[in-house]
Design a protein around this motif. Structure first.
Motif, PDB file in Angstrom:
ATOM      1  N   ALA A  24      39.339  32.758  29.121  1.00 44.45           N
ATOM      2  CA  ALA A  24      38.884  34.068  29.365  1.00 44.45           C
ATOM      3  C   ALA A  24      37.820  33.943  30.663  1.00 44.45           C
ATOM      4  O   ALA A  24      38.068  34.760  31.582  1.00 44.45           O
ATOM      5  N   ASN A  25      36.963  33.040  30.455  1.00 43.00           N
ATOM      6  CA  ASN A  25      35.640  33.263  31.555  1.00 43.00           C
ATOM      7  C   ASN A  25      36.290  32.501  32.911  1.00 43.00           C
ATOM      8  O   ASN A  25      35.861  32.896  33.749  1.00 43.00           O
ATOM      9  N   GLY A  26      37.281  31.498  32.657  1.00 39.19           N
ATOM     10  CA  GLY A  26      37.785  31.003  33.871  1.00 39.19           C
ATOM     11  C   GLY A  26      38.706  31.890  34.574  1.00 39.19           C
ATOM     12  O   GLY A  26      38.596  32.281  35.843  1.00 39.19           O
ATOM     13  N   SER A  27      39.224  32.870  33.876  1.00 42.13           N
ATOM     14  CA  SER A  27      40.013  33.949  34.394  1.00 42.13           C
ATOM     15  C   SER A  27      39.223  35.015  35.223  1.00 42.13           C
ATOM     16  O   SER A  27      39.574  35.559  36.439  1.00 42.13           O
ATOM     17  N   LEU A  28      38.030  35.394  34.419  1.00 45.73           N
ATOM     18  CA  LEU A  28      37.127  36.361  34.995  1.00 45.73           C
ATOM     19  C   LEU A  28      36.613  35.857  36.204  1.00 45.73           C
ATOM     20  O   LEU A  28      36.502  36.511  37.255  1.00 45.73           O
ATOM     21  N   GLY A  29      36.180  34.581  36.215  1.00 45.99           N
ATOM     22  CA  GLY A  29      35.680  33.960  37.413  1.00 45.99           C
ATOM     23  C   GLY A  29      36.685  34.140  38.834  1.00 45.99           C
ATOM     24  O   GLY A  29      35.984  34.468  39.861  1.00 45.99           O
ATOM     25  N   GLY A  30      37.762  33.820  38.431  1.00 44.11           N
ATOM     26  CA  GLY A  30      38.762  33.836  39.415  1.00 44.11           C
ATOM     27  C   GLY A  30      38.857  35.452  40.071  1.00 44.11           C
ATOM     28  O   GLY A  30      39.014  35.465  41.282  1.00 44.11           O
ATOM     29  N   VAL A  31      39.056  36.217  39.191  1.00 41.52           N
ATOM     30  CA  VAL A  31      39.073  37.538  39.673  1.00 41.52           C
ATOM     31  C   VAL A  31      37.767  38.076  40.342  1.00 41.52           C
ATOM     32  O   VAL A  31      37.811  38.853  41.477  1.00 41.52           O
ATOM     33  N   LEU A  32      36.763  37.768  40.109  1.00 39.44           N
ATOM     34  CA  LEU A  32      35.418  37.885  40.619  1.00 39.44           C
ATOM     35  C   LEU A  32      35.332  37.369  42.258  1.00 39.44           C
ATOM     36  O   LEU A  32      34.965  37.800  43.275  1.00 39.44           O
TER      37      LEU A  32
END
Length: 225
Positions: A24-32
């Motif tokens: 989840a945090n890897g995905s959030l990092g990519g979006v940001l």
């Protein structure tokens, strides 16, 4: 019921939660990262740092062996899988959805599952309730803080945003409290439900702790008045 409460099952559930937070945090990092218009390497770097940072900080502070992210290949694989959303974001420009319901739910889930996993791992090595709350919180917010610094953003844990680190502290406390009463499985479920609910409510209604700009000194009183 007794099977669910066995140490082996609790450990396995904790690992699944830990890996869920990595993804989840890897995905959030990519979006940001997409919102900052980084290049492809930037997407991958921010995604991996965001996904693995909190757990590495936790394991380093626990001093209970090499951080699991460096010994269990599943962590690196899941972090890499999380960056796949970053690759999608790179092509599809998902940054316009970073304030939407999906992003908020992903954020709330990541925060909650990592707080639970961090607190449980700390208790599992024999430390007390206070270290468990502290490391549960660090696990939940550490990767995001590093990510925000790399993106030249004020980390969410320092305020100015809806409740973030406060939610992690509360979730960790729920996990620790249930564990002390011999119900770690209940602590996992209750912690996630409480954390997701509170985080989404804070994001929806803008709940936040008062900042220094909100404080106003009262009138000085003379002695004896």
């Amino acid at each position: 019921m007794a099977g669910w409460l066995s140490p082996e099952n609790v450990t396995q559930v904790t690992r699944v939660l830990d890996l869920s937070g990595v993804f989840a945090n890897g995905s959030l990092g990519g979006v940001l990262a997409r919102a900052r218009r980084l290049d492809l390497f930037g997407f991958l770097a921010i995604g991996i740092v965001s996904g693995l940072g909190g757990g590495i900080i936790r394991d380093t502070l626990l001093q209970h062996g090499t951080p699991v992210a460096l010994t269990d290949y599943a962590y690196l694989a899941v972090a890499a899988a999380g960056t796949m959303l970053a690759l999608v974001a790179f092509v599809a420009d998902l940054s316009r959805h970073t304030s939407g319901w999906t992003f908020n739910l992903l954020d709330a889930l990541a925060l909650s599952v990592w707080a639970v996993a961090g607190a449980q791992k700390t208790l599992a090595v024999g430390l007390g309730w206070l270290p468990a709350v502290l490391l549960g919180t660090i696990t939940a917010v550490g990767g995001g803080a590093i990510r925000d610094l790399l993106l030249v953003r004020t980390p969410s844990i320092f305020g100015g945003t809806p409740l973030h680190a406060t939610v992690a502290v509360l979730v960790s406390g729920v996990m620790v409290g249930c564990s002390r009463f011999g119900a770690p499985t209940l602590g996992i479920l209750a912690g996630i439900v409480v954390g997701v609910s509170l985080r989404l409510a804070a994001l929806t209604w803008g709940w936040r702790l008062p900042g220094s700009r909100d404080w106003r000194p009262g009138p000085l009183r003379r002695r004896g008045s």
